[in-house]
Design an enzyme around this catalytic site. Structure first.
Site, PDB file in Angstrom:
ATOM      1  N   GLU A  50      36.512  51.823  20.802  1.00 59.66           N
ATOM      2  CA  GLU A  50      36.322  52.307  19.434  1.00 59.66           C
ATOM      3  C   GLU A  50      36.410  51.129  18.450  1.00 59.66           C
ATOM      4  O   GLU A  50      35.606  50.998  17.526  1.00 59.66           O
ATOM      5  CB  GLU A  50      37.414  53.322  19.072  1.00 59.66           C
ATOM      6  CG  GLU A  50      37.441  54.572  19.945  1.00 59.66           C
ATOM      7  CD  GLU A  50      38.334  54.439  21.176  1.00 59.66           C
ATOM      8  OE1 GLU A  50      38.348  53.352  21.810  1.00 59.66           O
ATOM      9  OE2 GLU A  50      38.997  55.421  21.525  1.00 59.66           O
ATOM     10  N   SER A 167      39.689  40.230  67.328  1.00 60.48           N
ATOM     11  CA  SER A 167      38.983  41.209  66.486  1.00 60.48           C
ATOM     12  C   SER A 167      37.866  40.553  65.661  1.00 60.48           C
ATOM     13  O   SER A 167      37.276  41.203  64.807  1.00 60.48           O
ATOM     14  CB  SER A 167      39.982  41.899  65.556  1.00 60.48           C
ATOM     15  OG  SER A 167      40.645  40.948  64.753  1.00 60.48           O
TER      16      SER A 167
HETATM   17  C1  AOF Z   1      41.440  51.176  27.010  1.00 60.99           C
HETATM   18  N1  AOF Z   1      40.227  50.969  26.448  1.00 60.99           N
HETATM   19  O1  AOF Z   1      38.592  51.537  25.082  1.00 60.99           O
HETATM   20  C2  AOF Z   1      40.430  52.973  25.296  1.00 60.99           C
HETATM   21  C3  AOF Z   1      41.679  53.213  25.914  1.00 60.99           C
HETATM   22  O2  AOF Z   1      48.127  49.892  26.144  1.00 60.99           O
HETATM   23  P1  AOF Z   1      46.671  49.524  25.960  1.00 60.99           P
HETATM   24  O3  AOF Z   1      46.371  49.010  24.604  1.00 60.99           O
HETATM   25  O4  AOF Z   1      46.165  48.643  27.063  1.00 60.99           O
HETATM   26  O5  AOF Z   1      45.890  50.912  26.043  1.00 60.99           O
HETATM   27  C4  AOF Z   1      45.560  51.532  27.240  1.00 60.99           C
HETATM   28  C5  AOF Z   1      45.394  53.027  27.057  1.00 60.99           C
HETATM   29  O6  AOF Z   1      44.661  53.369  25.901  1.00 60.99           O
HETATM   30  C6  AOF Z   1      44.636  53.636  28.210  1.00 60.99           C
HETATM   31  O7  AOF Z   1      45.489  53.964  29.276  1.00 60.99           O
HETATM   32  C7  AOF Z   1      44.042  54.901  27.588  1.00 60.99           C
HETATM   33  O8  AOF Z   1      45.007  55.924  27.634  1.00 60.99           O
HETATM   34  C8  AOF Z   1      43.839  54.539  26.117  1.00 60.99           C
HETATM   35  N2  AOF Z   1      42.416  54.334  25.683  1.00 60.99           N
HETATM   36  N3  AOF Z   1      42.132  52.269  26.755  1.00 60.99           N
HETATM   37  O9  AOF Z   1      41.914  50.364  27.790  1.00 60.99           O
HETATM   38  C9  AOF Z   1      39.698  51.811  25.600  1.00 60.99           C
HETATM   39  N4  AOF Z   1      39.905  53.832  24.416  1.00 60.99           N
HETATM   40 ZN    ZN Z   2      42.477  53.048  21.864  1.00 61.48          ZN
END
Ligand code: AOF
Ligand code: ZN
Length: 333
Positions: A50, A167
Site C-alpha cells: 500500500e 546415493s
Molecule cells: C507485508 N507486506 O505489503 C503487507 C503486509 O511487521 P512487518 O512490517 O514486517 O509487517 C508484516 C505484516 O503486515 C504481515 O504479516 C501482514 O500481516 C501485514 N501486511 N505485510 O509484509 C505488505 N500489506
Molecule cells: Zn501494511
C-alpha cells in the site's frame, strides 16, 4: 483498468517467495478512474504494498483524494518493521479499499474494520488467485507453524540409497536443477544428523549452478554431533538437538520460517509424516531399481489400504529421465 485486483495479484507475484512476509500487491485507482499508483512488497523490512503504491502515485504527481485501493491482503493495523497501512491509506485520502484476503496475522489484522470505522468504504473482495499466491504463508501464519514440504529422490522401487549407503546420483541433472530452484524459494532445509554424517551435503540453493542470493537456513536435527561438516561452513545453520517434530517446528516458527523443506533422511522424513505435519510431498522418481537399501519412508504404523496417507496430485513434471510428483496432503484453509 479492467480488473485492478488481478493486476494487484500480478504485482504481488513479483515479490520474493521466501521470507517471513507475504507477497502483496496494491493498485490505486484515482477518482477519475485511472491508475494513480501501483506497488508491491519486496520482503520484510521494505515498505508494504500500500505504501509502495502511495509513493508511486506521489512520484507520478497523482491525486489520491477519493481514490480506491485494490490490495491483495487486508491492510495492516500495526507498527511492525514498518508503520500501519490503514494510517497511510487514510492520510492519503483514499476513500475506498477492496482487499482480497483477510489477514491471519493477529498483530496486524482488523484493518478492514478500522478503515470502516474511519468512514472509508472498505470491503472484503475475495480473489482465489490472491489466496493461492500466499497459500503456504497463510497456512503457516494461521497455524503458527511452518508449511512443511517433504522431498526425496527415489528409485522406481522407492529407495533413496543402496544397501552400502551410496546415493549419488539417483536423479539426473534436470531433477537436481529443479530441486535447487525449490530450495531457493524456502526459508529452511531440515535434515537429520545421519544424512549430514553420511552425505555431508552443502544444502545450498544453486539454481543454474550458481549460489542464489537467498540461502535457506540449514537445520540439523538429532542428537549426534557433526563437527566439521559442510553444513557448518557459515552461521546460516542451526542444530536442534531433538527428535521431537513439534519442538523443531516451534523453533522454526519462532525464527519466522514460513516454508520448510525436509530433505531427509528416511528417519526424519518418517518422523514428520508420522506427526502428520507434512503439507506437501515432492517425490523425484528415477527409472532405476535397487531392490534393497533405504526406503524413502519408513514404517508409519499404517496397516491397511484404507489408512494410507492420500495426497492430491498437484503436478507431474518430466525432468529429463526422471519424474517429479507433487502431492498435497494439507488439510484446511
Ligand atoms: C507485508 N507486506 O505489503 C503487507 C503486509 O511487521 P512487518 O512490517 O514486517 O509487517 C508484516 C505484516 O503486515 C504481515 O504479516 C501482514 O500481516 C501485514 N501486511 N505485510 O509484509 C505488505 N500489506
Ligand atoms: Zn501494511
Amino acid at each position: 483498468m479492467s480488473d485492478p485486483m488481478a493486476r494487484a495479484v500480478e504485482l504481488a507475484s513479483r515479490g520474493p517467495e521466501h521470507g517471513p512476509n507475504p507477497r502483496v500487491g496494491c493498485v490505486l485507482i484515482g477518482a477519475n478512474g485511472h491508475v494513480a499508483g501501483e506497488g508491491f512488497h519486496l520482503g520484510a523490512g521494505t515498505p508494504h504494498a500500500e505504501v509502495a503504491a502511495i509513493e508511486d502515485a506521489r512520484a507520478r504527481g497523482m491525486e489520491l483524494a477519493g481514490a480506491t485501493a485494490y490490495v491483495t491482503l487486508e491492510p495492516c493495523t500495526h507498527t511492525g518493521r514498518t508503520g500501519p497501512c490503514v494510517d497511510a491509506l487514510s492520510a492519503a485520502g483514499v476513500a475506498a479499499v477492496r482487499y482480497a484476503v483477510d489477514d491471519p496475522n493477529p498483530d496486524a489484522a482488523g484493518g478492514g474494520e478500522v478503515l470502516r470505522s474511519r468512514g472509508v468504504d472498505a470491503q472484503y473482495a475475495p480473489s482465489v488467485a490472491a489466496h493461492e499466491l500466499n497459500r503456504r504463508w497463510l497456512l503457516a501464519v494461521a497455524r503458527r507453524r511452518p508449511y512443511v514440504i517433504a522431498k526425496w529422490a527415489a528409485t522406481l522401487d522407492g529407495r533413496t540409497a543402496a544397501s552400502d549407503g551410496s546415493s549419488f546420483w539417483i536423479t539426473g541433472e534436470a531433477a537436481r536443477e529443479h530441486a535447487h530452484a525449490v530450495r531457493a524459494g524456502v526459508d529452511a532445509i531440515v535434515v537429520g544428523t545421519g544424512t549430514v554424517a553420511m552425505d555431508d551435503p552443502w544444502l545450498s540453493a544453486r539454481p543454474g549452478g550458481r549460489e542464489d542470493g537467498h540461502q535457506p537456513l540449514r537445520v540439523v536435527v538429532g542428537n549426534r554431533s557433526t563437527p566439521g561438516a559442510r553444513v557448518w561452513r557459515d552461521d546460516n545453520a542451526i542444530e536442534l538437538r531433538t527428535h521431537d517434530v513439534g519442538v523443531v517446528l516451534a523453533a522454526l516458527h519462532e525464527r519466522e520460517c514460513r516454508v520448510v523443506l525436509i530433505e531427509g533422511g528416511s528417519v526424519v522424513t518418517t518422523a514428520f509424516l508420522h506427526a502428520d505435519v507434512v503439507d506437501e510431498i515432492h517425490a523425484y522418481v528415477a527409472p532405476m531399481v535397487l531392490g534393497a537399501g533405504t526406503s524413502a519412508v519408513g514404517d508409519l504404523g499404517i496397516r491397511t489400504m484404507a489408512d494410507a496417507l492420500r495426497g492430491q496430485n498437484l503436478a507431474t513434471t518430466s525432468l529429463g529421465e526422471d519424474v517429479l510428483i507433487v502431492a498435497r496432503l494439507e488439510k484446511g484453509l
